[in-house]
Design a protein around this motif. Sequence first.
Motif, PDB file in Angstrom:
ATOM      1  N   ASN A 123     -16.711  -9.318 -11.880  1.00 37.34           N
ATOM      2  CA  ASN A 123     -16.875  -7.866 -11.771  1.00 37.34           C
ATOM      3  C   ASN A 123     -16.913  -7.418 -10.317  1.00 37.34           C
ATOM      4  N   PHE A 124     -17.639  -8.161  -9.486  1.00 43.14           N
ATOM      5  CA  PHE A 124     -17.721  -7.812  -8.069  1.00 43.14           C
ATOM      6  C   PHE A 124     -16.340  -7.893  -7.403  1.00 43.14           C
ATOM      7  N   SER A 125     -15.584  -8.948  -7.692  1.00 45.76           N
ATOM      8  CA  SER A 125     -14.253  -9.078  -7.083  1.00 45.76           C
ATOM      9  C   SER A 125     -13.310  -7.992  -7.610  1.00 45.76           C
ATOM     10  N   ASN A 126     -13.462  -7.616  -8.886  1.00 45.79           N
ATOM     11  CA  ASN A 126     -12.635  -6.527  -9.425  1.00 45.79           C
ATOM     12  C   ASN A 126     -12.926  -5.211  -8.728  1.00 45.79           C
ATOM     13  N   VAL A 127     -14.207  -4.917  -8.480  1.00 45.20           N
ATOM     14  CA  VAL A 127     -14.568  -3.680  -7.764  1.00 45.20           C
ATOM     15  C   VAL A 127     -13.996  -3.709  -6.349  1.00 45.20           C
ATOM     16  N   CYS A 128     -14.068  -4.860  -5.698  1.00 44.05           N
ATOM     17  CA  CYS A 128     -13.503  -4.975  -4.336  1.00 44.05           C
ATOM     18  C   CYS A 128     -11.996  -4.732  -4.347  1.00 44.05           C
ATOM     19  N   PHE A 129     -11.288  -5.328  -5.304  1.00 44.26           N
ATOM     20  CA  PHE A 129      -9.844  -5.127  -5.375  1.00 44.26           C
ATOM     21  C   PHE A 129      -9.493  -3.684  -5.737  1.00 44.26           C
ATOM     22  N   GLU A 130     -10.287  -3.057  -6.600  1.00 41.49           N
ATOM     23  CA  GLU A 130     -10.028  -1.654  -6.933  1.00 41.49           C
ATOM     24  C   GLU A 130     -10.200  -0.755  -5.714  1.00 41.49           C
ATOM     25  N   CYS A 131     -11.214  -1.018  -4.902  1.00 39.32           N
ATOM     26  CA  CYS A 131     -11.387  -0.240  -3.661  1.00 39.32           C
ATOM     27  C   CYS A 131     -10.222  -0.470  -2.709  1.00 39.32           C
ATOM     28  N   TRP A 132      -9.791  -1.722  -2.601  1.00 41.17           N
ATOM     29  CA  TRP A 132      -8.668  -2.030  -1.719  1.00 41.17           C
ATOM     30  C   TRP A 132      -7.403  -1.345  -2.227  1.00 41.17           C
ATOM     31  N   HIS A 133      -7.206  -1.334  -3.547  1.00 41.27           N
ATOM     32  CA  HIS A 133      -6.013  -0.703  -4.107  1.00 41.27           C
ATOM     33  C   HIS A 133      -6.056   0.810  -3.961  1.00 41.27           C
ATOM     34  N   LEU A 134      -7.241   1.421  -4.023  1.00 39.83           N
ATOM     35  CA  LEU A 134      -7.335   2.860  -3.766  1.00 39.83           C
ATOM     36  C   LEU A 134      -6.867   3.191  -2.358  1.00 39.83           C
ATOM     37  N   ALA A 135      -7.151   2.299  -1.421  1.00 35.55           N
ATOM     38  CA  ALA A 135      -6.766   2.548  -0.031  1.00 35.55           C
ATOM     39  C   ALA A 135      -5.265   2.382   0.176  1.00 35.55           C
ATOM     40  N   ILE A 136      -4.628   1.479  -0.557  1.00 37.53           N
ATOM     41  CA  ILE A 136      -3.210   1.203  -0.289  1.00 37.53           C
ATOM     42  C   ILE A 136      -2.257   1.867  -1.267  1.00 37.53           C
ATOM     43  N   THR A 137      -2.767   2.601  -2.257  1.00 39.26           N
ATOM     44  CA  THR A 137      -1.886   3.193  -3.257  1.00 39.26           C
ATOM     45  C   THR A 137      -0.899   4.172  -2.649  1.00 39.26           C
ATOM     46  N   SER A 138      -1.307   4.930  -1.654  1.00 41.24           N
ATOM     47  CA  SER A 138      -0.378   5.871  -1.027  1.00 41.24           C
ATOM     48  C   SER A 138       0.779   5.129  -0.369  1.00 41.24           C
ATOM     49  N   GLY A 139       0.504   3.991   0.232  1.00 43.83           N
ATOM     50  CA  GLY A 139       1.575   3.189   0.806  1.00 43.83           C
ATOM     51  C   GLY A 139       2.495   2.616  -0.260  1.00 43.83           C
ATOM     52  N   PHE A 140       1.934   2.251  -1.404  1.00 43.40           N
ATOM     53  CA  PHE A 140       2.736   1.746  -2.513  1.00 43.40           C
ATOM     54  C   PHE A 140       3.680   2.825  -3.029  1.00 43.40           C
ATOM     55  N   VAL A 141       3.156   4.041  -3.188  1.00 47.04           N
ATOM     56  CA  VAL A 141       3.993   5.150  -3.653  1.00 47.04           C
ATOM     57  C   VAL A 141       5.078   5.448  -2.626  1.00 47.04           C
ATOM     58  N   LEU A 142       4.714   5.456  -1.357  1.00 52.36           N
ATOM     59  CA  LEU A 142       5.694   5.695  -0.292  1.00 52.36           C
ATOM     60  C   LEU A 142       6.779   4.614  -0.290  1.00 52.36           C
ATOM     61  N   SER A 143       6.389   3.355  -0.498  1.00 52.08           N
ATOM     62  CA  SER A 143       7.391   2.286  -0.522  1.00 52.08           C
ATOM     63  C   SER A 143       8.328   2.438  -1.720  1.00 52.08           C
ATOM     64  N   ARG A 144       7.819   2.902  -2.862  1.00 51.00           N
ATOM     65  CA  ARG A 144       8.687   3.134  -4.020  1.00 51.00           C
ATOM     66  C   ARG A 144       9.672   4.266  -3.756  1.00 51.00           C
ATOM     67  N   VAL A 145       9.218   5.318  -3.061  1.00 50.47           N
ATOM     68  CA  VAL A 145      10.121   6.423  -2.723  1.00 50.47           C
ATOM     69  C   VAL A 145      11.215   5.933  -1.780  1.00 50.47           C
ATOM     70  N   ILE A 146      10.847   5.124  -0.813  1.00 51.48           N
ATOM     71  CA  ILE A 146      11.829   4.582   0.134  1.00 51.48           C
ATOM     72  C   ILE A 146      12.827   3.674  -0.596  1.00 51.48           C
ATOM     73  N   LYS A 147      12.335   2.842  -1.527  1.00 54.40           N
ATOM     74  CA  LYS A 147      13.237   1.984  -2.297  1.00 54.40           C
ATOM     75  C   LYS A 147      14.199   2.817  -3.140  1.00 54.40           C
ATOM     76  N   LEU A 148      13.670   3.880  -3.766  1.00 56.91           N
ATOM     77  CA  LEU A 148      14.531   4.730  -4.581  1.00 56.91           C
ATOM     78  C   LEU A 148      15.596   5.411  -3.730  1.00 56.91           C
ATOM     79  N   LEU A 149      15.211   5.907  -2.543  1.00 56.62           N
ATOM     80  CA  LEU A 149      16.204   6.527  -1.659  1.00 56.62           C
ATOM     81  C   LEU A 149      17.238   5.517  -1.186  1.00 56.62           C
ATOM     82  N   ALA A 150      16.806   4.285  -0.907  1.00 54.87           N
ATOM     83  CA  ALA A 150      17.758   3.251  -0.495  1.00 54.87           C
ATOM     84  C   ALA A 150      18.736   2.939  -1.619  1.00 54.87           C
TER      85      ALA A 150
END
Length: 164
Positions: free
Chosen positions: A110-137
Amino acid sequence: QVLVTLRFRTGSVETLRDPRFKVYRKGILQTTYLIGAAIWSSFFMILLIFVIVSVAVFLFSYHITRPVVLNFIVVFIGIGVTIIIKILLAMILDKFNYQGFYRKHPMFANFSNVCFECWHLAITSGFVLSRVIKLLAIVLLYAGRYDQQLLANGIGEIGMKSLD
């Protein structure tokens, strides 16, 4: 439409039994686009690749923009290293915490899941941006491919009306 016509000619589409036969029958003259699409799409793709490579070479070689480009490269290397560390840590924690879907150590899992969820909240905008860049490419690379569908079947169609 061109892709469908090519499938008709090779026999991979059963013409008379296909529920979209009326739509296909109306698009027979779409094949007349092939020669122009082959010529102009090749020209514009070569031009686009030339512009992209020229801009990249200019940004790397111009003494004013070189530090900015190098800073971007350093940031991307840092992001890549943290992603590799995260993947390795996730693999180790998965082997330690889980056996299939069963949690061997529930509190630590549970503790590691909470840590990964916090980390994913921080990087989700970059993930969405990378998907937009891939789609444009993908759109840029397939702009000249008139014989290929860009997206999945059914996208861009409303009922029997095609938006393409």
